[in-house]
Design a protein around this motif. Structure first.
Motif, PDB file in Angstrom:
ATOM      1  N   ILE A   1       1.013   4.147  -2.955  1.00 57.45           N
ATOM      2  CA  ILE A   1       0.806   5.579  -2.709  1.00 57.45           C
ATOM      3  C   ILE A   1       1.945   6.388  -3.335  1.00 57.45           C
ATOM      4  CG2 ILE A   1       0.754   7.352  -0.921  1.00 57.45           C
ATOM      5  CD1 ILE A   1      -0.737   5.331   0.838  1.00 57.45           C
TER       6      ILE A   1
ATOM      7  N   TYR B   1      -3.919   2.623  -8.638  1.00 56.36           N
ATOM      8  CA  TYR B   1      -3.642   2.634  -7.197  1.00 56.36           C
ATOM      9  C   TYR B   1      -4.706   1.831  -6.444  1.00 56.36           C
ATOM     10  CZ  TYR B   1      -3.906   4.350  -2.426  1.00 56.36           C
ATOM     11  OH  TYR B   1      -4.004   4.424  -1.067  1.00 56.36           O
TER      12      TYR B   1
ATOM     13  N   TYR C   1       1.443   6.389  -7.103  1.00 53.41           N
ATOM     14  CA  TYR C   1       0.424   7.332  -7.566  1.00 53.41           C
ATOM     15  C   TYR C   1       0.935   8.763  -7.491  1.00 53.41           C
ATOM     16  CZ  TYR C   1      -3.608  10.260  -7.974  1.00 53.41           C
ATOM     17  OH  TYR C   1      -4.452  11.245  -8.365  1.00 53.41           O
ATOM     18  N   GLY C   2       1.648   9.084  -6.444  1.00 53.88           N
ATOM     19  CA  GLY C   2       2.206  10.434  -6.338  1.00 53.88           C
ATOM     20  C   GLY C   2       3.156  10.743  -7.484  1.00 53.88           C
TER      21      GLY C   2
ATOM     22  N   GLY D   1       0.820  -1.212   0.000  1.00 46.59           N
ATOM     23  CA  GLY D   1       0.000   0.000   0.000  1.00 46.59           C
ATOM     24  C   GLY D   1       0.852   1.258   0.000  1.00 46.59           C
ATOM     25  N   ASN D   2       1.952   1.232   0.759  1.00 45.59           N
ATOM     26  CA  ASN D   2       2.835   2.392   0.802  1.00 45.59           C
ATOM     27  C   ASN D   2       3.511   2.620  -0.541  1.00 45.59           C
ATOM     28  OD1 ASN D   2       2.197   2.735   3.476  1.00 45.59           O
ATOM     29  ND2 ASN D   2       3.969   1.592   4.214  1.00 45.59           N
TER      30      ASN D   2
END
Length: 67
Positions: free
Chosen positions: A7, A64, A10-11, A3-4
């Protein structure tokens, strides 16, 4: 853990469309400043380019949530 990483991914994927949108509208403003009578034609092209660039950010958001 994944999950990290998603993220962060996606950033990073949002950076490209952000730069692209900035370049599209910078070129639009420059073109209108040089030839104000071409505003209508340039505006439709700029909006189309904005939509394509924004679609890349939306695809990144969807990926994501899938991962």
């Amino acid at each position: 853990m994944t999950g990290n990483i998603a993220i962060i991914g996606y950033g990073l994927s949002a950076i490209g469309p952000g730069i692209g949108i900035g370049l599209i509208f910078a070129a639009f403003i420059n073109g209108v400043a040089r030839q104000p009578e071409a505003r209508g034609m340039l505006q439709s092209i700029a909006i189309l380019g904005f939509a394509f660039a924004e679609a890349l950010a939306i695809f990144g958001l969807v990926l994501y949530f899938i991962s």
